[in-house]
Scaffold this motif. Structure first.
Motif, PDB file in Angstrom:
ATOM      1  N   UNK A  65       0.808  -1.206   0.000  1.00 18.62           N
ATOM      2  CA  UNK A  65       0.000   0.000   0.000  1.00 18.62           C
ATOM      3  C   UNK A  65       0.846   1.263   0.000  1.00 18.62           C
ATOM      4  N   UNK A  66       0.248   2.366  -0.450  1.00 18.79           N
ATOM      5  CA  UNK A  66       0.956   3.633  -0.501  1.00 18.79           C
ATOM      6  C   UNK A  66       0.463   4.480  -1.648  1.00 18.79           C
ATOM      7  N   UNK A  67       1.144   5.596  -1.880  1.00 24.18           N
ATOM      8  CA  UNK A  67       0.804   6.521  -2.955  1.00 24.18           C
ATOM      9  C   UNK A  67       1.860   6.420  -4.041  1.00 24.18           C
ATOM     10  N   UNK A  68       1.407   6.272  -5.286  1.00 25.96           N
ATOM     11  CA  UNK A  68       2.298   6.068  -6.419  1.00 25.96           C
ATOM     12  C   UNK A  68       2.008   7.111  -7.490  1.00 25.96           C
ATOM     13  N   UNK A  69       3.061   7.714  -8.030  1.00 27.19           N
ATOM     14  CA  UNK A  69       2.952   8.668  -9.125  1.00 27.19           C
ATOM     15  C   UNK A  69       4.040   8.359 -10.135  1.00 27.19           C
ATOM     16  N   UNK A  70       3.697   8.442 -11.418  1.00 28.70           N
ATOM     17  CA  UNK A  70       4.704   8.175 -12.442  1.00 28.70           C
ATOM     18  C   UNK A  70       4.070   8.000 -13.802  1.00 28.70           C
ATOM     19  N   UNK A  71       4.873   7.522 -14.746  1.00 33.66           N
ATOM     20  CA  UNK A  71       4.421   7.249 -16.115  1.00 33.66           C
ATOM     21  C   UNK A  71       4.781   5.802 -16.442  1.00 33.66           C
ATOM     22  N   UNK A  72       3.757   4.996 -16.711  1.00 33.96           N
ATOM     23  CA  UNK A  72       3.976   3.581 -16.978  1.00 33.96           C
ATOM     24  C   UNK A  72       3.209   3.168 -18.219  1.00 33.96           C
ATOM     25  N   UNK A  73       3.765   2.221 -18.932  1.00 30.73           N
ATOM     26  CA  UNK A  73       3.056   1.694 -20.092  1.00 30.73           C
ATOM     27  C   UNK A  73       3.434   0.245 -20.331  1.00 30.73           C
ATOM     28  N   UNK A  74       2.535  -0.446 -21.015  1.00 32.40           N
ATOM     29  CA  UNK A  74       2.816  -1.779 -21.536  1.00 32.40           C
ATOM     30  C   UNK A  74       2.319  -1.841 -22.968  1.00 32.40           C
ATOM     31  N   UNK A  75       3.190  -2.237 -23.852  1.00 36.30           N
ATOM     32  CA  UNK A  75       2.822  -2.407 -25.255  1.00 36.30           C
ATOM     33  C   UNK A  75       2.467  -3.857 -25.576  1.00 36.30           C
ATOM     34  N   UNK A  76       2.228  -4.635 -24.553  1.00 40.67           N
ATOM     35  CA  UNK A  76       1.890  -6.047 -24.675  1.00 40.67           C
ATOM     36  C   UNK A  76       0.511  -6.261 -24.047  1.00 40.67           C
ATOM     37  N   UNK A  77      -0.461  -6.728 -24.827  1.00 39.08           N
ATOM     38  CA  UNK A  77      -1.813  -6.907 -24.304  1.00 39.08           C
ATOM     39  C   UNK A  77      -1.888  -7.914 -23.157  1.00 39.08           C
ATOM     40  N   UNK A  78      -0.897  -8.768 -23.037  1.00 35.54           N
ATOM     41  CA  UNK A  78      -0.878  -9.760 -21.968  1.00 35.54           C
ATOM     42  C   UNK A  78      -0.426  -9.173 -20.635  1.00 35.54           C
ATOM     43  N   UNK A  79       0.158  -8.000 -20.656  1.00 39.73           N
ATOM     44  CA  UNK A  79       0.801  -7.448 -19.469  1.00 39.73           C
ATOM     45  C   UNK A  79       0.132  -6.137 -19.070  1.00 39.73           C
ATOM     46  N   UNK A  80      -0.511  -6.062 -17.882  1.00 42.29           N
ATOM     47  CA  UNK A  80      -1.070  -4.785 -17.439  1.00 42.29           C
ATOM     48  C   UNK A  80       0.018  -3.729 -17.276  1.00 42.29           C
ATOM     49  N   UNK A  81      -0.320  -2.490 -17.568  1.00 41.15           N
ATOM     50  CA  UNK A  81       0.643  -1.414 -17.340  1.00 41.15           C
ATOM     51  C   UNK A  81       0.899  -1.226 -15.851  1.00 41.15           C
ATOM     52  N   UNK A  82      -0.157  -1.368 -15.036  1.00 42.71           N
ATOM     53  CA  UNK A  82      -0.028  -1.310 -13.582  1.00 42.71           C
ATOM     54  C   UNK A  82      -0.865  -2.445 -13.006  1.00 42.71           C
ATOM     55  N   UNK A  84      -2.032  -4.219  -9.330  1.00 36.69           N
ATOM     56  CA  UNK A  84      -2.071  -4.066  -7.877  1.00 36.69           C
ATOM     57  C   UNK A  84      -2.267  -5.440  -7.258  1.00 36.69           C
ATOM     58  N   UNK A  85      -1.261  -5.875  -6.503  1.00 36.26           N
ATOM     59  CA  UNK A  85      -1.289  -7.185  -5.856  1.00 36.26           C
ATOM     60  C   UNK A  85      -1.208  -7.024  -4.334  1.00 36.26           C
ATOM     61  N   UNK A  86      -2.137  -6.293  -3.798  1.00 31.72           N
ATOM     62  CA  UNK A  86      -2.209  -6.106  -2.354  1.00 31.72           C
ATOM     63  C   UNK A  86      -3.616  -5.670  -1.982  1.00 31.72           C
ATOM     64  N   UNK A  87      -4.019  -5.984  -0.755  1.00 29.85           N
ATOM     65  CA  UNK A  87      -5.298  -5.496  -0.246  1.00 29.85           C
ATOM     66  C   UNK A  87      -5.125  -4.196   0.523  1.00 29.85           C
ATOM     67  N   UNK A  88      -3.888  -3.770   0.713  1.00 31.63           N
ATOM     68  CA  UNK A  88      -3.636  -2.504   1.401  1.00 31.63           C
ATOM     69  C   UNK A  88      -4.065  -1.331   0.519  1.00 31.63           C
ATOM     70  N   UNK A  89      -4.478  -0.221   1.111  1.00 33.86           N
ATOM     71  CA  UNK A  89      -4.933   0.922   0.303  1.00 33.86           C
ATOM     72  C   UNK A  89      -3.828   1.434  -0.624  1.00 33.86           C
ATOM     73  N   UNK A  90      -4.174   1.587  -1.892  1.00 31.01           N
ATOM     74  CA  UNK A  90      -3.241   2.073  -2.910  1.00 31.01           C
ATOM     75  C   UNK A  90      -3.839   3.317  -3.559  1.00 31.01           C
ATOM     76  N   UNK A  91      -3.040   4.369  -3.649  1.00 28.77           N
ATOM     77  CA  UNK A  91      -3.444   5.593  -4.350  1.00 28.77           C
ATOM     78  C   UNK A  91      -2.514   5.773  -5.542  1.00 28.77           C
ATOM     79  N   UNK A  92      -3.103   5.909  -6.724  1.00 25.06           N
ATOM     80  CA  UNK A  92      -2.353   6.235  -7.939  1.00 25.06           C
ATOM     81  C   UNK A  92      -2.799   7.627  -8.357  1.00 25.06           C
ATOM     82  N   UNK A  93      -1.880   8.572  -8.344  1.00 28.37           N
ATOM     83  CA  UNK A  93      -2.275   9.943  -8.639  1.00 28.37           C
ATOM     84  C   UNK A  93      -1.207  10.646  -9.468  1.00 28.37           C
TER      85      UNK A  93
END
Length: 416
Positions: A65-82, A84-93
Motif C-alpha cells: 500500500x501507498x501513494x504512487x505517481x509516475x508514467x507507466x506503459x505496456x505495449x503487450x496486451x498480456x501485461x497490465x501497465x499497472x 495491484x497485488x495487495x489489499x492494502x490501500x493504494x493511491x495512484x495519482x
C-alpha cells in the motif's frame, strides 16, 4: 576474403580457427539461452521486452500500500501497465498510464484502489492468450473500495468492477466514479472487439454509497466501439443507499463498424438476468443526466427492481456530422422484463425530458410502447421542437454551464 584466408592457413592455424569458432558458437548459444530465460522471467513478472518508450517506464507491479505517481506503459496486451497485488490501500495519482491491454488491474486481492488526476490512453492491441484483454482503464474483480476521480480516459475500454464486494458498507469502502473526462470508449482487441462500457458494475453483494456522477463521456462515430455507456449488471445498492447515477453528460453510442444496421448498445442500462436474490440488480437511482446523439436507446431497464429514472434529458437528432441520418435504431426510454426471470418490479421512469428522432429521421420515438409493463411511466415531457444537431449542441452548452454553476472541474486538476 576472410574465409579464403582461413582456408589457406596451416593445419595448426586451421585447428586453432575451428577451436575459436566452436567457442564462439558455444558462447552464442549460451547467450541465446540466457536471453530466452530472461524474457521468460520478464513475462512471468509482467515486464514486457517491448513495454517502455523513452518517456514512460515499463509496467509496474504494486505489492504494498501507498501513494504512487509516475508514467507507466505496456505495449503487450498480456501485461497490465499497472498491476495491484495487495489489499492494502493504494493511491495512484498525478500519473500517465498507457496500455495495449489492461491499464490498471487487480485480481483476487480485495482491492482498495484510488485513482485520481491520472490520464489513461489505449495503445494498439497485440495478440493475447486464454481470453481477450480489452484496454480497461481499471479492471478489478474483488474489491473493498474503488475511487476514480478527475481522470482523463482516451481510447480505453472504461472501468469494470466484477465478482464481489467485500467492504464493510461504510462511505469509505464503496465506489466513487466522478469528475472524469472520457473520449472514445472502445472494445478493440487484437483482430476483434469486446463489448465494453464506460462503467460496468458486475459484482455480488450490496454496495451502499456508490456513485457515478459528473462524468463527461463523448464517443465519436467511427472512432469508438462502446456497448452500453453505463451498465449495472446483477449489482445492487441498498434500500437506504441506492446506487446513484447522476449529472453525467453522455454523447454518442454507435455500431462498429459504423455501417452496421444492428446495434445493441446505448446510454444507461440496468441489466439483470439473475434471480430476485442478492444477485439481481436493485436499488438504483438514475437522475439529472444528459444523453445526446445515442444509437439504440438512451435509458433502459432490461431487468431489476426498485430502479428509478427521473429528471434526465435525452436529445437525439439521429444525424451524423455530415448530415446523413442514422441507419440504426434509436429510441428514448424503455423498460422490459427482458430475461423473464420475474425480478423486474417496483420500477419507475418519470419526469424525463425527451426529444428523440427514430432511425432515418422521419418519425419520433421517445417512449417504447410497453414500458408501462415493467415500470411506472408518468409525467415524461416530449419536446415539440424540431430536433436538430443544433439542439444537441445546446445540450453541451447547458452541461458546461452546469459545471460552472456547481464549480466542478472535470478531468485532471493538476499538471501531469
Amino acid at each position: 576474403m576472410q574465409q579464403n584466408a582461413s582456408i589457406k592457413a596451416t593445419s595448426r592455424r586451421r585447428s586453432h580457427t575451428l577451436l575459436v569458432s566452436r567457442k564462439w558458437l558455444f558462447a552464442l548459444a549460451a547467450t541465446a539461452l540466457v536471453a530466452l530465460a530472461i524474457l521468460s522471467l520478464m513475462r512471468v513478472l509482467h515486464f514486457s521486452p517491448h513495454a517502455a518508450s523513452p518517456t514512460f517506464n515499463g509496467p509496474l507491479i504494486i505489492t504494498k500500500g501507498g501513494t504512487y505517481s509516475g508514467s507507466w506503459e505496456s505495449r503487450d496486451s498480456e501485461v497490465p501497465a499497472v498491476e495491484v497485488r495487495t489489499s492494502e490501500p493504494v493511491i495512484i495519482e498525478d500519473s500517465k498510464i498507457r496500455g495495449a491491454g489492461f491499464l490498471i488491474r487487480s485480481q483476487g486481492y480485495g482491492a482498495d484502489i484510488t485513482v485520481r488526476n491520472t490520464t489513461g490512453h489505449g495503445l494498439p492491441p497485440t495478440p493475447y492468450s486464454d481470453y481477450a484483454k480489452p484496454r480497461r482503464f481499471l479492471a478489478v474483480d474483488v474489491f473493498r473500495n474503488v475511487v476514480v476521480e478527475n481522470c482523463y480516459l482516451e481510447k480505453t475500454a472504461g472501468i469494470y468492477l466484477g465478482v464481489e464486494y467485500t467492504g464493510n458498507g461504510s462511505p469509505g469502502q464503496s465506489i466513487k466514479i466522478r469528475y472524469n473526462k472520457v473520449r472514445n470508449i472502445t472494445g478493440e482487441v487484437y483482430q476483434g472487439k469486446e463489448l465494453v462500457q464506460f462503467v460496468q458494475f458486475n459484482y455480488r453483494g450490496e454496495v451502499p454509497h456508490a456513485e457515478i456522477a459528473w462524468n463527461e463521456v463523448i464517443n465519436e462515430p467511427g472512432a469508438s466501439a462502446v456497448e452500453d455507456n453505463i451498465n449495472i449488471y446483477n449489482s445492487r445498492g441498498t434500500t437506504d443507499s441506492p446506487i446513484r447515477i447522476h449529472n453525467n453528460y453522455i454523447q454518442g453510442a454507435f455500431p462498429n463498424p459504423l455501417h452496421l444496421t444492428e446495434y445493441s448498445g446505448g446510454g444507461i442500462l440496468t441489466d439483470s438476468p439473475g434471480t430476485d436474490s442478492l444477485e439481481a440488480t436493485a436499488y438504483v437511482k438514475v437522475y439529472e443526466n444528459q444523453l445526446v446523439g445515442l444509437g439504440n436507446y438512451c435509458l433502459g431497464i432490461a431487468g431489476g427492481n426498485h430502479i428509478e429514472m427521473h429528471h434526465n434529458q435525452a436529445v437525439v437528432a439521429a444525424q451524423f456530422p455530415d448530415g446523413e441520418p442514422y441507419h440504426f435504431w434509436t429510441s428514448g426510454i424503455w423498460a422490459k422484463d427482458y430475461y423473464k426471470t420475474g425480478n423486474t418490479f417496483n420500477n419507475s421512469m418519470h419526469h424525463n425530458t425527451l426529444a428523440v428522432l427514430g432511425r432515418n429521421r422521419d418519425w419520433r420515438n421517445e417512449i417504447f410502447d410497453s414500458t408501462f409493463a415493467a415500470a411506472d411511466e408518468f409525467a415524461n415531457s416530449i419536446l415539440p421542437d424540431s430536433i436538430t444537431r443544433r439542439l444537441e449542441d445546446a445540450e453541451f452548452i447547458l452541461w458546461q454551464e452546469k459545471l460552472r454553476d456547481q464549480r466542478i472541474n472535470i478531468g485532471p486538476v493538476s499538471t501531469i
